[in-house]
Enzyme design. Structure first.
Site, PDB file in Angstrom:
ATOM      1  N   GLY A  36      -1.365  -0.882  -2.868  1.00 45.92           N
ATOM      2  CA  GLY A  36      -2.552  -0.884  -3.728  1.00 45.92           C
ATOM      3  C   GLY A  36      -3.829  -1.248  -2.993  1.00 45.92           C
ATOM      4  N   ASP A  38      -4.719  -4.088  -1.882  1.00 48.07           N
ATOM      5  CA  ASP A  38      -4.376  -4.977  -0.763  1.00 48.07           C
ATOM      6  C   ASP A  38      -4.148  -4.148   0.509  1.00 48.07           C
ATOM      7  OD1 ASP A  38      -3.682  -7.285   0.581  1.00 48.07           O
ATOM      8  OD2 ASP A  38      -1.751  -7.574  -0.423  1.00 48.07           O
ATOM      9  N   THR A 126      -3.827  -4.992 -12.579  1.00 51.02           N
ATOM     10  CA  THR A 126      -3.617  -3.824 -13.460  1.00 51.02           C
ATOM     11  C   THR A 126      -2.882  -2.663 -12.784  1.00 51.02           C
ATOM     12  OG1 THR A 126      -5.726  -2.746 -12.929  1.00 51.02           O
ATOM     13  CG2 THR A 126      -5.739  -4.366 -14.725  1.00 51.02           C
TER      14      THR A 126
END
Ligand code: AR6
Length: 183
Positions: A36, A38, A126
């Protein structure tokens, strides 16, 4: 127009491109990277970010859910990355909402401690952590506006939404709060 309202922006885009003083990473407790946003931050920022993360891990053994730590931003246009650990959604009865609000508040506090005036947030929890986007948008906007109402140290908060759903939900929350429709 309230001054808090003037300090909040919502955009669609990639947070690694943001030239705010700091950007926030939706990390995990290990601080050693992941997928994601990160993954995108570590890829674009280069190895200096992971190096700083490893030092923090050696000192304090990672980062707890709701808390935040700060590192260099490496090759990114911002000065710092604030890594916060969002809650994994587990049905809503496991302190998820409080923990998500803590992510926003603690990130903003850490930004102020490091003299950052501008900060960009992704939609923490999310993605891989499956926090319902509508509830997460309410918490993101409520905790940020509360912080800005009580502190004049931050000039700009940008919600950088990677997906259309989050962009529309954050805009809707801001519209409800500030009773206008031209974000
Ligand atoms: N810029 C802005 N937002 C982004 C970007 C980007 N480049 N890429 C993705 N997003 P996620 P989480 C959005 O899964 O749910 C990692 O493996 C994405 O669309 O990145 O908090 C960590 O290491 C979504 O709306 O974070 C953890 O293990 C939002 O960022 C775990 O995922 C958050 O999605 C954390 O899960």
């Amino acid at each position: 127009m309230s001054s808090v309202q003037n300090k909040i922006e919502v955009v669609r885009g990639d947070i690694t491109k943001m030239a705010t003083d700091c950007i926030v990473n939706a990390a995990n407790s290990s601080l050693l990277g992941g997928g994601g946003v990160d993954g995108a931050i570590h890829r674009a920022g280069g190895p200096a970010i992971l190096e700083d993360c490893r030092k923090i891990v050696a000192k304090q053994g990672g980062c707890k859910v709701g808390e935040a730590v700060i590192t260099t931003a490496g090759n990114l246009p911002s000065k710092f990355v604030i890594h916060t650990v969002g809650p994994v959604w587990n049905g809503g009865q496991k302190n998820e909402k409080k923990n998500l609000a803590d992510c926003y508040r603690n990130s903003l506090e850490l930004a102020v401690d490091n003299l950052c005036k501008t900060i960009a947030f992704p939609n923490i929890s999310t993605g891989i952590y499956h926090f319902p986007k509508d509830q997460a948008a309410k918490i993101a906007v409520a905790s940020t506006t509360e912080f800005l109402s009580n502190s004049d140290k931050i000039d700009k908060v940008v919600f950088v939404c990677f997906d259309e759903d989050n962009f529309l939900l954050i805009k809707a929350e801001l519209n409800i709060l500030f009773l206008q429709s031209d974000w």
